[in-house]
Design an enzyme around this catalytic site. Structure first.
Site, PDB file in Angstrom:
ATOM      1  N   TYR A  62      14.016   6.072  -5.619  1.00 27.16           N
ATOM      2  CA  TYR A  62      12.737   5.972  -6.300  1.00 27.16           C
ATOM      3  C   TYR A  62      12.903   6.316  -7.779  1.00 27.16           C
ATOM      4  CZ  TYR A  62      10.357   5.924  -1.711  1.00 27.16           C
ATOM      5  OH  TYR A  62       9.936   5.610  -0.449  1.00 27.16           O
ATOM      6  N   TRP A 212       4.848   4.578   6.262  1.00 27.60           N
ATOM      7  CA  TRP A 212       4.767   4.278   4.830  1.00 27.60           C
ATOM      8  C   TRP A 212       3.946   2.997   4.622  1.00 27.60           C
ATOM      9  CZ3 TRP A 212       6.955  -0.269   2.894  1.00 27.60           C
ATOM     10  CH2 TRP A 212       7.995  -0.854   3.612  1.00 27.60           C
ATOM     11  N   SER A 213       3.328   2.926   3.465  1.00 31.31           N
ATOM     12  CA  SER A 213       2.454   1.817   3.073  1.00 31.31           C
ATOM     13  C   SER A 213       1.370   1.541   4.106  1.00 31.31           C
ATOM     14  CB  SER A 213       3.264   0.547   2.799  1.00 31.31           C
ATOM     15  OG  SER A 213       2.526  -0.364   2.014  1.00 31.31           O
ATOM     16  N   PRO A 214       0.548   2.543   4.427  1.00 36.08           N
ATOM     17  CA  PRO A 214      -0.499   2.340   5.439  1.00 36.08           C
ATOM     18  C   PRO A 214      -1.573   1.351   5.019  1.00 36.08           C
ATOM     19  CG  PRO A 214      -0.829   4.424   4.292  1.00 36.08           C
ATOM     20  CD  PRO A 214       0.516   3.907   3.861  1.00 36.08           C
ATOM     21  N   LEU A 215      -1.647   1.042   3.713  1.00 32.86           N
ATOM     22  CA  LEU A 215      -2.637   0.082   3.236  1.00 32.86           C
ATOM     23  C   LEU A 215      -2.007  -1.279   2.945  1.00 32.86           C
ATOM     24  CD1 LEU A 215      -4.770   2.373   0.895  1.00 32.86           C
ATOM     25  CD2 LEU A 215      -5.092   1.853   3.326  1.00 32.86           C
ATOM     26  N   GLY A 289      -0.272   7.496  -0.855  1.00 36.50           N
ATOM     27  CA  GLY A 289       0.149   7.545  -2.248  1.00 36.50           C
ATOM     28  C   GLY A 289      -1.068   7.520  -3.146  1.00 36.50           C
ATOM     29  N   GLN A 295      -7.839   8.445  -6.393  1.00 40.50           N
ATOM     30  CA  GLN A 295      -7.242   7.775  -5.236  1.00 40.50           C
ATOM     31  C   GLN A 295      -6.843   8.783  -4.174  1.00 40.50           C
ATOM     32  OE1 GLN A 295      -3.965   5.397  -6.666  1.00 40.50           O
ATOM     33  NE2 GLN A 295      -5.230   3.566  -6.828  1.00 40.50           N
TER      34      GLN A 295
END
Length: 343
Positions: A62, A212-215, A289, A295
Site C-alpha cells: 500500500y 475487504w471492499s465491502p462496498l 475505509g 465517511q
C-alpha cells in the site's frame, strides 16, 4: 462494539475493522483511494478506538510502504490498544526476490514491516497472494518460526483459491505448524464468489473472513444509480480498471434493492450493504475505509442494528448469480440439504 472470534484461533476481533489503504496516497491506485497524512490518520485512529474499532489493516504494497509508516506513527503511544494486521507477498521492489513467499522474502518483509509500523510484533500477518513457486511447507515453516520468535501472533491468507488455502491448511496439520486462521477476502453484494467454495471451507476448517471492499470498490456508496452518469467525484473513474467487473444491470438491481431497504430502515445504502455482510456465515470482521471523518462516521452506523429476515432475503435475491460448475447443484437446490451454507 461487537467482538467475534477469528476462526478457531480463540482470538477476538471487532466486527468492524479499519482498512488503511487510504493512508499515503502514492501510485495510480492508492492516490485515488485517498492521501491521508499522519495528522489526519491520528484523528481517524482516535475515532476508531473510541468506537471500539481496534483492528487496523494495511500492507507493505500500500503506497510503497507509506501506509504502514503512517499507521505506525498514528498508533504511537497506544499500540497496546490496537490489533495490527498487515500483508506481504506482492511485489514491492525491482529485485528478483522482492515478491512472493520465499523464506528470504518473508523474513525480510516481516522485519521491514515491523520497522515501518514501529512495533515489536504484528498481530495478524496475511500473505497477500499465493506463491506457486515456493513449496507451502517452506512457507509455513518460516511463518511458524516467526510466530515462535514472537514477531507474529496469528496467520492468514488473502486472495487464495479454495485449493490453495486447503493445501496450506493440510500441510500445517501434517507438519504440526501454525495454521491460517484468517482469510482476507473480497466479498460484497456485487461480489459473492466467496460463497461458492471459500465460505464452506472456512466453516469446515475454522477460518474467519476479514472482508475487504465491502462496498464493491465504491459501487455501493449510494451515489451510483440507474439511468444516471457516474458522479464526477467517484474514484471509479480512476480505479474501475483494477476492480472485478460487474454487469450494469446486476449492479442496478442490487442498488435498487439497497435503496428500498435503506428507506425501510432509515439507514444509508452503505450501512445496509455492510450490515448484510455482518450477518453472513464466517465473517469475523468487515474492513471499512474512509477518506475523511464523515465517511468513517457513516460506515460506523452499520453496527447496532440488524436487517430482518425478509430484508436479507430481498438483498440475497437481488444479488444472486448462478455459480459455475461444480457449485451449481448446491445453488439450485438439488443438494441443498447437503450444503453447509445457503447461497
Amino acid at each position: 462494539m461487537e467482538y467475534r472470534y477469528l476462526g478457531n484461533s480463540g482470538f477476538k476481533v471487532p466486527a468492524l475493522g479499519f482498512g488503511a489503504g487510504t493512508f499515503g496516497g502514492q501510485g495510480p491506485l492508492f492516490s485515488a483511494w485517498g492521501n491521508t497524512d499522519v495528522a489526519a490518520a491520528r484523528r481517524i485512529v482516535d475515532i476508531c478506538l473510541d468506537a471500539g474499532v481496534s483492528l487496523f489493516d494495511t500492507a507493505d504494497a500500500y503506497s510503497s510502504g507509506a501506509s504502514e509508516e503512517i499507521l505506525g506513527a498514528a498508533l504511537k503511544g497506544r499500540r497496546q490498544r490496537a490489533i495490527v494486521s498487515t500483508k506481504l507477498a506482492l511485489r514491492v521492489g525491482e529485485g528478483p526476490n522482492d515478491v512472493g513467499s520465499s523464506r528470504q522474502h518473508l523474513i525480510e518483509g516481516v522485519h521491514a514491516a515491523l520497522k515501518r509500523l514501529d512495533t515489536d510484533h504484528i498481530d495478524i500477518l496475511q500473505l497477500h497472494s499465493f506463491d506457486a513457486m515456493t513449496p507451502v511447507e517452506q512457507v509455513l515453516r518460516t511463518l511458524d518460526q516467526l510466530v515462535r520468535e514472537g514477531k507474529l501472533r496469528y496467520l492468514g491468507a488473502s486472495n487464495f483459491s479454495g485449493w490453495q488455502l486447503m493445501k496450506s491448511l493440510a500441510a500445517s496439520d501434517r507438519l504440526g505448524l501454525e495454521r491460517y486462521v484468517a482469510n482476507q477476502t473480497y466479498y460484497s453484494l456485487i461480489g459473492r464468489d466467496y460463497e461458492w467454495e471459500l465460505m464452506p471451507l472456512g466453516l469446515d476448517q475454522g477460518v474467519g473472513a476479514l472482508v475487504w471492499s465491502p462496498l464493491g470498490w465504491g459501487r455501493l456508496t449510494g451515489k451510483i444509480r440507474r439511468g444516471q452518469p457516474l458522479p464526477q467525484g467517484s474514484r471509479l473513474h480512476d480505479t474501475a480498471g483494477f476492480a472485478p467487473p460487474v454487469e450494469d444491470e446486476r449492479l442496478y438491481r442490487v442498488v435498487d434493492a439497497l435503496e428500498d431497504v435503506a428507506a425501510e430502515t432509515g439507514k444509508t445504502v452503505p450501512q445496509v450493504a455492510i450490515n448484510w455482510l455482518l450477518q453472513r456465515p464466517t465473517v469475523a470482521s468487515v474492513l471499512i475505509g474512509a477518506r475523511d471523518e464523515a465517511q468513517l462516521q457513516q460506515n460506523l452506523g452499520a453496527l447496532g442494528w440488524q436487517l430482518n429476515e425478509a430484508q436479507m432475503a430481498r438483498l440475497d435475491a437481488a444479488s444472486r448469480v448462478t455459480p459455475a460448475y461444480p457449485y451449481y447443484p448446491y445453488w439450485n437446490g438439488q443438494f441443498a440439504e447437503r450444503s453447509p451454507v445457503a447461497v
